[in-house]
Design a protein around this motif. Structure first.
Motif, PDB file in Angstrom:
ATOM      1  N   GLU A  84       0.906  -1.159   0.134  1.00  0.00           N
ATOM      2  CA  GLU A  84      -0.163   0.122   0.171  1.00  0.00           C
ATOM      3  C   GLU A  84       1.006   1.306  -0.102  1.00  0.00           C
ATOM      4  OE1 GLU A  84      -3.374   2.298   2.686  1.00  0.00           O
ATOM      5  OE2 GLU A  84      -2.936   0.245   3.168  1.00  0.00           O
ATOM      6  N   ALA A  85       1.969   1.108   0.879  1.00  0.00           N
ATOM      7  CA  ALA A  85       2.625   2.427   0.909  1.00  0.00           C
ATOM      8  C   ALA A  85       3.516   2.972  -0.284  1.00  0.00           C
ATOM      9  CB  ALA A  85       3.879   2.167   1.986  1.00  0.00           C
ATOM     10  N   VAL A  86       3.871   1.844  -1.314  1.00  0.00           N
ATOM     11  CA  VAL A  86       4.474   2.091  -2.538  1.00  0.00           C
ATOM     12  C   VAL A  86       3.352   2.561  -3.415  1.00  0.00           C
ATOM     13  CG1 VAL A  86       5.648   0.725  -4.574  1.00  0.00           C
ATOM     14  CG2 VAL A  86       6.416   0.377  -1.969  1.00  0.00           C
ATOM     15  N   LEU A  87       2.268   1.932  -3.585  1.00  0.00           N
ATOM     16  CA  LEU A  87       1.103   2.385  -4.542  1.00  0.00           C
ATOM     17  C   LEU A  87       0.820   3.770  -4.100  1.00  0.00           C
ATOM     18  CD1 LEU A  87      -1.172   1.661  -6.411  1.00  0.00           C
ATOM     19  CD2 LEU A  87      -2.294   0.641  -4.749  1.00  0.00           C
ATOM     20  N   THR A  88       0.554   4.165  -3.000  1.00  0.00           N
ATOM     21  CA  THR A  88       0.184   5.337  -2.721  1.00  0.00           C
ATOM     22  C   THR A  88       1.278   6.617  -2.488  1.00  0.00           C
ATOM     23  OG1 THR A  88       0.203   5.036  -0.272  1.00  0.00           O
ATOM     24  CG2 THR A  88      -2.000   4.456  -1.413  1.00  0.00           C
ATOM     25  N   GLY A  89       2.400   5.965  -3.019  1.00  0.00           N
ATOM     26  CA  GLY A  89       3.548   7.101  -2.966  1.00  0.00           C
ATOM     27  C   GLY A  89       4.207   7.385  -1.563  1.00  0.00           C
ATOM     28  N   LYS A  90       3.856   6.755  -0.409  1.00  0.00           N
ATOM     29  CA  LYS A  90       4.239   6.989   0.909  1.00  0.00           C
ATOM     30  C   LYS A  90       5.810   6.525   1.029  1.00  0.00           C
ATOM     31  CE  LYS A  90      -0.150   7.485   2.630  1.00  0.00           C
ATOM     32  NZ  LYS A  90      -1.389   6.667   3.846  1.00  0.00           N
ATOM     33  N   GLU A  91       6.157   5.349   0.180  1.00  0.00           N
ATOM     34  CA  GLU A  91       7.425   4.677   0.599  1.00  0.00           C
ATOM     35  C   GLU A  91       8.075   4.453  -0.832  1.00  0.00           C
ATOM     36  OE1 GLU A  91       8.944   0.457   1.909  1.00  0.00           O
ATOM     37  OE2 GLU A  91       7.166   0.851   2.667  1.00  0.00           O
ATOM     38  N   GLN A  92       9.011   4.946  -0.905  1.00  0.00           N
ATOM     39  CA  GLN A  92       9.935   4.723  -2.226  1.00  0.00           C
ATOM     40  C   GLN A  92      11.069   3.509  -1.951  1.00  0.00           C
ATOM     41  OE1 GLN A  92       9.553   7.054  -4.756  1.00  0.00           O
ATOM     42  NE2 GLN A  92      10.688   5.545  -5.964  1.00  0.00           N
ATOM     43  N   VAL A  93      10.780   2.682  -3.006  1.00  0.00           N
ATOM     44  CA  VAL A  93      11.358   1.359  -3.131  1.00  0.00           C
ATOM     45  C   VAL A  93      12.329   1.364  -4.296  1.00  0.00           C
ATOM     46  CG1 VAL A  93      10.057   0.045  -1.622  1.00  0.00           C
ATOM     47  CG2 VAL A  93       9.811  -0.007  -3.880  1.00  0.00           C
ATOM     48  N   SER A  94      13.319   0.367  -4.661  1.00  0.00           N
ATOM     49  CA  SER A  94      14.276   0.331  -5.694  1.00  0.00           C
ATOM     50  C   SER A  94      13.422   0.203  -7.063  1.00  0.00           C
ATOM     51  CB  SER A  94      15.198  -0.799  -5.817  1.00  0.00           C
ATOM     52  OG  SER A  94      14.519  -2.325  -5.815  1.00  0.00           O
ATOM     53  N   ASP A  95      13.884   0.381  -8.101  1.00  0.00           N
ATOM     54  CA  ASP A  95      13.358   0.638  -9.477  1.00  0.00           C
ATOM     55  C   ASP A  95      12.892  -0.875  -9.818  1.00  0.00           C
ATOM     56  OD1 ASP A  95      14.180   3.232  -9.677  1.00  0.00           O
ATOM     57  OD2 ASP A  95      15.583   2.633 -11.157  1.00  0.00           O
ATOM     58  N   ASN A  96      13.483  -1.878  -9.221  1.00  0.00           N
ATOM     59  CA  ASN A  96      13.207  -3.244  -9.535  1.00  0.00           C
ATOM     60  C   ASN A  96      12.011  -3.742  -8.912  1.00  0.00           C
ATOM     61  OD1 ASN A  96      15.581  -3.551 -11.256  1.00  0.00           O
ATOM     62  ND2 ASN A  96      16.403  -5.100 -10.044  1.00  0.00           N
ATOM     63  N   ASN A  97      12.048  -3.276  -7.521  1.00  0.00           N
ATOM     64  CA  ASN A  97      10.866  -3.603  -6.626  1.00  0.00           C
ATOM     65  C   ASN A  97       9.598  -2.807  -7.144  1.00  0.00           C
ATOM     66  OD1 ASN A  97       9.152  -4.574  -4.623  1.00  0.00           O
ATOM     67  ND2 ASN A  97      10.656  -3.858  -3.006  1.00  0.00           N
ATOM     68  N   SER A  98       9.687  -1.440  -7.443  1.00  0.00           N
ATOM     69  CA  SER A  98       8.311  -0.831  -7.876  1.00  0.00           C
ATOM     70  C   SER A  98       7.999  -1.305  -9.337  1.00  0.00           C
ATOM     71  CB  SER A  98       8.750   0.563  -7.776  1.00  0.00           C
ATOM     72  OG  SER A  98       9.321   1.006  -8.738  1.00  0.00           O
ATOM     73  N   TYR A  99       8.871  -1.708 -10.294  1.00  0.00           N
ATOM     74  CA  TYR A  99       8.499  -2.109 -11.308  1.00  0.00           C
ATOM     75  C   TYR A  99       7.715  -3.461 -11.157  1.00  0.00           C
ATOM     76  CZ  TYR A  99       8.873  -4.166 -16.021  1.00  0.00           C
ATOM     77  OH  TYR A  99       8.583  -4.471 -17.231  1.00  0.00           O
ATOM     78  N   ALA A 100       8.243  -4.503 -10.442  1.00  0.00           N
ATOM     79  CA  ALA A 100       7.773  -5.669 -10.258  1.00  0.00           C
ATOM     80  C   ALA A 100       6.468  -5.723  -9.693  1.00  0.00           C
ATOM     81  CB  ALA A 100       8.576  -6.630  -9.302  1.00  0.00           C
ATOM     82  N   GLN A 101       6.400  -4.529  -8.652  1.00  0.00           N
ATOM     83  CA  GLN A 101       4.940  -4.406  -7.834  1.00  0.00           C
ATOM     84  C   GLN A 101       3.920  -3.898  -8.912  1.00  0.00           C
ATOM     85  OE1 GLN A 101       4.665  -2.604  -3.808  1.00  0.00           O
ATOM     86  NE2 GLN A 101       6.715  -3.004  -3.520  1.00  0.00           N
ATOM     87  N   SER A 102       4.442  -2.813  -9.702  1.00  0.00           N
ATOM     88  CA  SER A 102       3.460  -2.562 -10.821  1.00  0.00           C
ATOM     89  C   SER A 102       2.872  -3.441 -11.783  1.00  0.00           C
ATOM     90  CB  SER A 102       4.150  -1.290 -11.217  1.00  0.00           C
ATOM     91  OG  SER A 102       5.082  -1.819 -12.474  1.00  0.00           O
ATOM     92  N   LYS A 103       3.699  -4.473 -12.077  1.00  0.00           N
ATOM     93  CA  LYS A 103       3.308  -5.357 -13.113  1.00  0.00           C
ATOM     94  C   LYS A 103       2.355  -6.577 -12.438  1.00  0.00           C
ATOM     95  CE  LYS A 103       5.274  -3.964 -16.685  1.00  0.00           C
ATOM     96  NZ  LYS A 103       4.425  -3.829 -17.812  1.00  0.00           N
TER      97      LYS A 103
END
Length: 272
Positions: free
Chosen positions: A146-165
């Protein structure tokens, strides 16, 4: 029968390759990109290479959801029947990590934007006799936080890409259930294909871009796949062509899908 096909993110890589392959078969193809100059250039290239004049351009920055919504509204008025939508636009590496709304760039471009775009032209897709939507997923799929989706937490490019997919795959399955008259397939076109995105991200590739181009073309048009809605095609499974396979377990978890959709709808309402 010639079809009307929209491919997002089709000025480079497998999107551009698929556009040319569709054009060579005589279909009406809409090329999309964020730069008008680049879109115009690719439209001209594909017209000349395919000897097909029915190639048109669409311009919108998919990191700007209002621009996506505006483009969808224009298409809704001008392209009355859409036979195939290929949601291919995506980003991995970028010098910008967040959008102006403070959201993770990959989450917006790879997940939220195609939802806004698809829903915006949905009535035109349902006007087609046998419509299909091909949603570009990835072998990289990680649980959506949830924190990544809502922009409250920034993770690595790899991680956010994998979460988005994974988020897009979960939504794809949900959408397929809600619209059973549309064949909706999520696809991993192949890992580390020879594209700008893969080469920028990893500095190497494993397979040719044609591997991804060919599977997009086949899933979008071949009769053999018309009954494979709500499925995930993994093009890493074979040397020449993959097969339908299991996505990440979360893509089949109704509670997690419902939670994702609740958060997604709240985000989209906030931005609107």
């Amino acid at each position: 029968m010639h079809k009307t096909i929209i491919i997002t993110g089709s000025t480079d890589g497998i999107g551009k390759g698929a556009a040319l392959k569709f054009a060579n078969e005589g279909h009406t193809v809409y090329i999309h990109g964020r730069s008008k100059a680049k879109v115009d250039k690719v439209v001209t290239e594909i017209k000349e290479a395919s000897n097909n004049t029915n190639i048109k351009g669409l311009v919108a920055d998919f990191s700007d959801l209002k621009a996506v919504k505006t483009l969808a509204a224009e298409i809704k008025k001008e392209v009355l029947v859409i036979d195939v939508l290929v949601n291919n636009a995506g980003v991995f590496k970028s010098s910008v990590e967040k959008t102006k709304e403070g959201l993770d760039l990959r989450m917006v471009v790879n997940y939220l934007a195609p939802i806004v775009f698809t829903n915006g032209i949905l009535s035109n897709i349902t006007n087609a006799q046998s419509p299909r939507i091909i949603n570009l997923s990835s072998a990289a799929q990680s649980p959506v936080l949830e924190a990544v989706l809502t922009g409250k937490e920034q993770v690595s490019d790899n991680n956010s890409y994998a979460q988005s997919k994974l988020a897009f795959t979960m939504w794809s399955f949900y959408f397929a259930k809600q619209h059973q008259n549309i064949t909706t397939i999520a696809v991993n076109p192949g890992s580390l294909l020879n594209t700008k995105m893969a080469n920028e991200a990893y500095g190497q590739h494993w397979s040719s871009a044609e591997k991804g181009v060919n599977i997009i073309f086949e899933l979008a048009l071949l009769e053999a796949y018309k009954n494979n809605s709500e499925q995930y095609f993994d093009n890493d499974k074979g040397d020449l062509k993959g097969c339908f396979s299991e996505a990440h377990p979360d893509a089949y978890d109704e509670l997690k899908i419902n939670s994702l959709l609740y958060l997604t709808n709240a985000l989209l309402q906030r931005i609107d």
